[in-house]
Motif scaffolding. Structure first.
Motif, PDB file in Angstrom:
ATOM      1  N   SER A  56      47.197  -4.912 -41.092  1.00 17.16           N
ATOM      2  CA  SER A  56      48.438  -4.745 -40.331  1.00 17.16           C
ATOM      3  C   SER A  56      48.178  -4.600 -38.840  1.00 17.16           C
ATOM      4  O   SER A  56      47.075  -4.280 -38.423  1.00 17.16           O
ATOM      5  CB  SER A  56      49.171  -3.485 -40.824  1.00 17.16           C
ATOM      6  OG  SER A  56      49.517  -3.618 -42.166  1.00 17.16           O
ATOM      7  N   PRO A  57      49.228  -4.781 -38.049  1.00 16.47           N
ATOM      8  CA  PRO A  57      49.084  -4.567 -36.608  1.00 16.47           C
ATOM      9  C   PRO A  57      48.824  -3.087 -36.295  1.00 16.47           C
ATOM     10  O   PRO A  57      49.041  -2.223 -37.144  1.00 16.47           O
ATOM     11  CB  PRO A  57      50.438  -5.013 -36.044  1.00 16.47           C
ATOM     12  CG  PRO A  57      51.370  -5.042 -37.192  1.00 16.47           C
ATOM     13  CD  PRO A  57      50.560  -5.207 -38.436  1.00 16.47           C
ATOM     14  N   CYS A  58      48.383  -2.817 -35.081  1.00 20.14           N
ATOM     15  CA  CYS A  58      48.084  -1.445 -34.663  1.00 20.14           C
ATOM     16  C   CYS A  58      49.337  -0.626 -34.411  1.00 20.14           C
ATOM     17  O   CYS A  58      49.339   0.587 -34.573  1.00 20.14           O
ATOM     18  CB  CYS A  58      47.247  -1.446 -33.386  1.00 20.14           C
ATOM     19  SG  CYS A  58      45.581  -2.074 -33.614  1.00 20.14           S
ATOM     20  N   GLU A  59      50.399  -1.297 -33.976  1.00 14.79           N
ATOM     21  CA  GLU A  59      51.601  -0.571 -33.584  1.00 14.79           C
ATOM     22  C   GLU A  59      52.575  -0.418 -34.753  1.00 14.79           C
ATOM     23  O   GLU A  59      52.966  -1.396 -35.384  1.00 14.79           O
ATOM     24  CB  GLU A  59      52.290  -1.267 -32.409  1.00 14.79           C
ATOM     25  CG  GLU A  59      51.482  -1.175 -31.138  1.00 14.79           C
ATOM     26  CD  GLU A  59      52.222  -1.725 -29.937  1.00 14.79           C
ATOM     27  OE1 GLU A  59      53.191  -2.493 -30.112  1.00 14.79           O
ATOM     28  OE2 GLU A  59      51.814  -1.385 -28.813  1.00 14.79           O
ATOM     29  N   TRP A  60      52.955   0.831 -35.009  1.00 11.51           N
ATOM     30  CA  TRP A  60      53.894   1.178 -36.063  1.00 11.51           C
ATOM     31  C   TRP A  60      54.919   2.152 -35.491  1.00 11.51           C
ATOM     32  O   TRP A  60      54.592   2.972 -34.634  1.00 11.51           O
ATOM     33  CB  TRP A  60      53.181   1.877 -37.218  1.00 11.51           C
ATOM     34  CG  TRP A  60      52.315   0.993 -38.046  1.00 11.51           C
ATOM     35  CD1 TRP A  60      51.126   0.445 -37.693  1.00 11.51           C
ATOM     36  CD2 TRP A  60      52.567   0.580 -39.386  1.00 11.51           C
ATOM     37  NE1 TRP A  60      50.621  -0.294 -38.733  1.00 11.51           N
ATOM     38  CE2 TRP A  60      51.484  -0.219 -39.796  1.00 11.51           C
ATOM     39  CE3 TRP A  60      53.610   0.822 -40.291  1.00 11.51           C
ATOM     40  CZ2 TRP A  60      51.417  -0.785 -41.061  1.00 11.51           C
ATOM     41  CZ3 TRP A  60      53.532   0.251 -41.548  1.00 11.51           C
ATOM     42  CH2 TRP A  60      52.440  -0.546 -41.916  1.00 11.51           C
ATOM     43  N   TYR A  61      56.127   2.079 -35.983  1.00 14.76           N
ATOM     44  CA  TYR A  61      57.118   3.108 -35.694  1.00 14.76           C
ATOM     45  C   TYR A  61      56.836   4.271 -36.633  1.00 14.76           C
ATOM     46  O   TYR A  61      56.443   4.082 -37.783  1.00 14.76           O
ATOM     47  CB  TYR A  61      58.541   2.593 -35.940  1.00 14.76           C
ATOM     48  CG  TYR A  61      58.975   1.576 -34.929  1.00 14.76           C
ATOM     49  CD1 TYR A  61      59.573   1.984 -33.743  1.00 14.76           C
ATOM     50  CD2 TYR A  61      58.778   0.222 -35.150  1.00 14.76           C
ATOM     51  CE1 TYR A  61      59.967   1.041 -32.790  1.00 14.76           C
ATOM     52  CE2 TYR A  61      59.173  -0.716 -34.207  1.00 14.76           C
ATOM     53  CZ  TYR A  61      59.761  -0.296 -33.027  1.00 14.76           C
ATOM     54  OH  TYR A  61      60.149  -1.229 -32.102  1.00 14.76           O
ATOM     55  N   ILE A  62      57.032   5.482 -36.135  1.00 17.22           N
ATOM     56  CA  ILE A  62      56.800   6.663 -36.964  1.00 17.22           C
ATOM     57  C   ILE A  62      57.948   7.642 -36.770  1.00 17.22           C
ATOM     58  O   ILE A  62      58.534   7.731 -35.681  1.00 17.22           O
ATOM     59  CB  ILE A  62      55.429   7.298 -36.644  1.00 17.22           C
ATOM     60  CG1 ILE A  62      55.091   8.384 -37.658  1.00 17.22           C
ATOM     61  CG2 ILE A  62      55.365   7.815 -35.215  1.00 17.22           C
ATOM     62  CD1 ILE A  62      53.628   8.728 -37.727  1.00 17.22           C
ATOM     63  N   SER A  63      58.293   8.344 -37.830  1.00 18.61           N
ATOM     64  CA  SER A  63      59.346   9.348 -37.785  1.00 18.61           C
ATOM     65  C   SER A  63      58.960  10.488 -38.722  1.00 18.61           C
ATOM     66  O   SER A  63      58.387  10.245 -39.787  1.00 18.61           O
ATOM     67  CB  SER A  63      60.678   8.733 -38.222  1.00 18.61           C
ATOM     68  OG  SER A  63      61.705   9.703 -38.207  1.00 18.61           O
TER      69      SER A  63
END
Length: 88
Positions: A56-63
């Motif tokens: 997967s890409p390095c950038e993820w949204y997190i909550s």
């Protein structure tokens, strides 16, 4: 030697984090199992990515979701550059 990638989450809020959610596109979300105790206030937890995310890409949204049901706004986070996340 494990190929599993990990990151840390430090909880600097007054509440226990009970759920942690991530998304590549801010639409489809997956959760991490934080166990029964979650991440208590003032604590740091090491969390492992599932193997299927290795490509997967390095950038993820997190909550994060807290013990009172409130949650943080989703934020884009680069886990390759910054494998240590602070909430609060």
């Amino acid at each position: 030697m494990s190929d599993q990638f990990t990151f840390t989450v430090t909880n600097k809020t007054e509440l226990t984090i009970t759920e942690l959610w991530v998304s590549v596109d801010d639409e489809e979300w997956a959760s991490f199992n934080l166990g029964d105790s979650g991440i208590p206030s003032g604590e740091t937890a090491t969390i492992a990515w599932a193997e299927y995310t290795n490509g997967s890409p390095c950038e993820w949204y997190i909550s994060a979701v807290f013990e009172d049901g409130s949650e943080t706004e989703s934020a884009l986070f680069n886990f390759c550059k910054e494998p240590a996340l602070t909430i609060g």
